[in-house]
Design a protein around this motif. Structure first.
Motif, PDB file in Angstrom:
ATOM      1  N   PRO B 379       0.830  -1.210   0.000  1.00 49.57           N
ATOM      2  CA  PRO B 379       0.000   0.000   0.000  1.00 49.57           C
ATOM      3  C   PRO B 379       0.864   1.259   0.000  1.00 49.57           C
ATOM      4  O   PRO B 379       1.994   1.229   0.487  1.00 49.57           O
ATOM      5  CB  PRO B 379      -0.787  -0.085   1.318  1.00 49.57           C
ATOM      6  N   PRO B 380       0.330   2.350  -0.528  1.00 52.23           N
ATOM      7  CA  PRO B 380       1.115   3.594  -0.601  1.00 52.23           C
ATOM      8  C   PRO B 380       1.602   4.059   0.770  1.00 52.23           C
ATOM      9  O   PRO B 380       2.734   4.525   0.895  1.00 52.23           O
ATOM     10  CB  PRO B 380       0.139   4.606  -1.209  1.00 52.23           C
ATOM     11  N   SER B 381       0.774   3.904   1.811  1.00 48.94           N
ATOM     12  CA  SER B 381       1.188   4.384   3.138  1.00 48.94           C
ATOM     13  C   SER B 381       2.412   3.609   3.632  1.00 48.94           C
ATOM     14  O   SER B 381       3.304   4.169   4.262  1.00 48.94           O
ATOM     15  CB  SER B 381       0.044   4.255   4.138  1.00 48.94           C
ATOM     16  N   ALA B 382       2.479   2.320   3.328  1.00 51.60           N
ATOM     17  CA  ALA B 382       3.637   1.518   3.748  1.00 51.60           C
ATOM     18  C   ALA B 382       4.884   1.977   3.009  1.00 51.60           C
ATOM     19  O   ALA B 382       5.980   2.007   3.570  1.00 51.60           O
ATOM     20  CB  ALA B 382       3.385   0.046   3.472  1.00 51.60           C
ATOM     21  N   ARG B 383       4.715   2.373   1.756  1.00 50.34           N
ATOM     22  CA  ARG B 383       5.887   2.822   0.986  1.00 50.34           C
ATOM     23  C   ARG B 383       6.402   4.141   1.533  1.00 50.34           C
ATOM     24  O   ARG B 383       7.588   4.346   1.667  1.00 50.34           O
ATOM     25  CB  ARG B 383       5.521   2.967  -0.495  1.00 50.34           C
ATOM     26  N   GLN B 384       5.450   5.037   1.898  1.00 52.22           N
ATOM     27  CA  GLN B 384       5.860   6.322   2.467  1.00 52.22           C
ATOM     28  C   GLN B 384       6.639   6.112   3.755  1.00 52.22           C
ATOM     29  O   GLN B 384       7.696   6.692   3.960  1.00 52.22           O
ATOM     30  CB  GLN B 384       4.640   7.188   2.770  1.00 52.22           C
ATOM     31  N   THR B 385       6.113   5.222   4.629  1.00 51.95           N
ATOM     32  CA  THR B 385       6.780   4.979   5.905  1.00 51.95           C
ATOM     33  C   THR B 385       8.199   4.512   5.668  1.00 51.95           C
ATOM     34  O   THR B 385       9.129   4.936   6.337  1.00 51.95           O
ATOM     35  CB  THR B 385       6.031   3.877   6.697  1.00 51.95           C
ATOM     36  N   ARG B 386       8.358   3.630   4.692  1.00 55.25           N
ATOM     37  CA  ARG B 386       9.690   3.113   4.429  1.00 55.25           C
ATOM     38  C   ARG B 386      10.613   4.217   3.931  1.00 55.25           C
ATOM     39  O   ARG B 386      11.762   4.293   4.321  1.00 55.25           O
ATOM     40  CB  ARG B 386       9.635   1.974   3.433  1.00 55.25           C
ATOM     41  N   ALA B 387      10.053   5.103   3.092  1.00 53.76           N
ATOM     42  CA  ALA B 387      10.860   6.214   2.584  1.00 53.76           C
ATOM     43  C   ALA B 387      11.308   7.101   3.741  1.00 53.76           C
ATOM     44  O   ALA B 387      12.461   7.504   3.836  1.00 53.76           O
ATOM     45  CB  ALA B 387      10.050   7.024   1.574  1.00 53.76           C
TER      46      ALA B 387
END
Ligand SMILES: [Zn+2]
Ligand SMILES: [Zn+2]
Lengths: 185, 394
Positions: B379-387
């Motif tokens: 999900p996009p939110s998981a990608r943001q967190t990783r970034a």
């Protein structure tokens, strides 16, 4: 190389003390177990979590009381074979419209009755049309090709896609020709 | 939030939907960091499971971070990194007490035969699934398992269904040392069943499928023999030839209701719905196993009628065992296996796809394109967190 293989087989027989394995294996050379990560780790049934199939008492650190009842804000259909509302249930997509009426009708028969399932499958098909209408009512024209993954088809199966398009075009072409002929008569 | 949205057979999309909320004191809301598309999701995707309502979010294989807990939750805490078994179960009913978590009696009012399953139609309780940014997780003290620090998140997500289901399939086959085990289906569950058969001491493991890249994969990953059934005239005859005319000791059906390989079954099953899917794999199991042998079924079938050669099963004295996997029961042992390096589940993941591209992900998996074995949706939110985490490290 052949020496190595022989040594391996030799080793193996002694390692497990099962000389009859080759016979049991219908004359095939025995499997080199050492090459298989974890071979036999759960040979002992005590290591298998489900053996035997049911067991008591429970292993989970969970209260043995019935869970509290989840408050109900939407219509939830209930199986006549399980006639009480369960303490927990899913609440999204409550029955609505014509598909909802079909679903309610389906739940008048039991799971043991094939009409129950056939009515539900019919309701699912009606629901698809309702979904399209709902999208349009919201001013959203669904991109059905995108929903079916046409981008992936284009990237990974171009030949297949070309065939499907050709078949569709041919069918449409024939249909158009037949219609035209009929209207000309 | 962004979530997968089912619109009808072969049609799904990523849509904005309302965030899930706490509906019961025992609930948690989990922010999904990874979810998988499962082979059994394809039965829903193809419109074969009754009461699959338009608007549903699929996804019963997910891991994530606890975002919020209900007032009744005592053990699970906000911020915990959890894997969530695909079964929704209470831990206290008659069946849960007997460790049959897949058969919980308290989580599905809409059918008595099946327990609650995330994102698996209203027949399985009507819960929305984890192919989304957030998901409602009932009985949060009972279902979720905190992921051990040394366990890779990709391994964790495969522990929610695919690996335990494959393992339970092998276990229900009651494999003894040296047994010949035939697994029908080289999807993730079949692959893990083959791997588990070795752990249980099989002497020979044979996997049957018709997709060449899947057979290649399982041959490499699980070191077994393979059969492409398109190249075989008669499956039962072929297995008997391979086994001195006895038949296999154990046959495992890891296919379920969409088996290929028999036109009559396909017409009576998926096409006309005169039976709950094509039972070809099950026929092959019953007819290829030796007399007195064991047949284990984990492939998903619909709830209605199926033509099954029960007479052969009777005459041969077979033991048939089957169930939805009770995932929670298997987790301690399977985590041990992963930590000891006996099995490396994450190797089967071939595709990582942003949740936004869910329609393409389903199509690739369903049509067996691009050598796909297992797809993870992020999900996009998981990608943001990783970034953000990556920036913080710099
Ligand atoms: Zn699954
Ligand atoms: Zn229960």
């Amino acid at each position: 190389m052949s020496h190595h293989t022989h040594e391996h087989g030799h080793d193996h027989e002694h390692g497990h003390g099962r000389n009859d394995l080759a016979v049991f294996q219908h004359g095939r050379p025995p499997v080199d177990r050492s090459a298989i990560q974890g071979w036999g780790a759960d040979l002992d049934r005590k290591n298998r979590p489900a053996y035997p199939m049911e067991r008591m008492p429970q292993r989970l650190d969970a209260p043995l009381t019935q869970p509290d009842q989840q408050p109900q804000h939407v219509e939830v259909l209930v199986s006549p074979e399980r006639p009480h509302m369960t303490p927990l249930f899913g609440s999204p997509q409550p029955p609505s419209g014509l598909s909802g009426m079909l679903r309610r009708a389906a739940f008048r028969s039991t799971e043991n009755d094939v009409r129950h399932w056939l009515l539900l499958l019919l309701a699912d098909r009606v629901n698809v049309v309702e979904g399209l209408a709902e999208d349009l009512a919201r001013g959203h024209v669904p991109n059905i090709f995108a929903e079916m993954g046409i981008k992936a088809e284009w990237e990974h199966n171009r030949v297949g896609l070309a065939k499907k398009v050709a078949v569709a075009a041919a069918v449409a072409g024939v249909g158009y020709y037949l219609l035209k002929r009929r209207s000309e008569r | 939030m962004l979530a997968m949205n089912y619109r009808g057979p072969y049609r799904v999309r990523a849509d904005h939907k309302p965030d899930p909320v706490i509906e019961h004191p025992g609930d948690a809301i989990v922010r999904v960091t990874r979810s998988c598309i499962c082979g059994s999701d394809l039965h829903l995707y193809h419109g074969l499971v009754p009461d699959t309502r338009v608007g549903t979010t699929f996804g019963h294989e997910f891991v994530g971070i606890v975002e919020e807990v209900g007032s009744g939750v005592t053990k699970l805490k906000v911020g915990d990194h959890v894997l969530v078994p695909f079964n929704v179960f209470c831990g206290s009913c008659f069946f849960c007490q007997r460790e049959l978590y897949g058969n919980c009696h308290n989580t599905n009012p809409q059918a008595s035969a099946v327990g609650g399953i995330y994102g698996y139609s209203h027949t399985a309780g009507g819960y929305d699934g984890g192919q989304a940014e957030f998901v409602r997780v009932p009985m949060a003290d009972v279902g979720p398992t905190v992921i051990p620090a040394d366990l890779h998140e990709d391994d964790a997500v495969l522990l929610t269904d695919a690996l335990p289901t494959g393992y339970q399939a092998a276990e229900m086959g009651d494999i003894a040392e040296g047994d010949t085990v035939v697994v029908f289906g080289a999807g993730p569950v079949g692959i893990f069943a083959a791997k588990s058969a070795w752990l249980m001491g099989a002497g020979r493991v044979i996997v049957v499928d018709h997709v060449e890249y899947r057979l290649d994969f399982v041959r490499r990953y699980a070191q077994c023999e393979v059969i492409n059934f398109r190249e075989v005239d008669d499956m039962a005859l072929h297995i008997k030839k391979m086994t001195d005319w006895l038949g296999a000791d154990v046959c495992i059906d890891a296919v379920g209701c969409e088996a290929a390989g028999n036109a009559m079954q396909t017409i009576a099953g998926p096409y006309t719905m005169l039976q709950a899917g094509s039972a070809t794999a099950l026929h092959w199991c019953i007819n290829s196993v030796r007399k007195g042998g064991n047949v284990s079924i984990v492939g998903v079938y619909g709830p209605t009628f199926n033509a099954v050669p029960i007479g052969n099963a009777l005459n041969k004295g077979l033991t048939l065992r089957m169930n939805q996997a009770s995932v929670k029961r298997h987790l301690p042992r399977l985590i041990e296996h992963i930590q000891a390096g006996r099995i490396d589940p994450k190797q089967i993941i071939t595709h990582r796809v942003p949740l936004e591209e869910v329609a393409d992900a389903y199509h690739i998996f369903s049509s067996k394109l691009d050598n796909c074995i297992k797809t993870v949706l992020i999900p996009p939110s998981a990608r943001q967190t990783r970034a953000v985490a990556a920036t913080a490290l710099n």
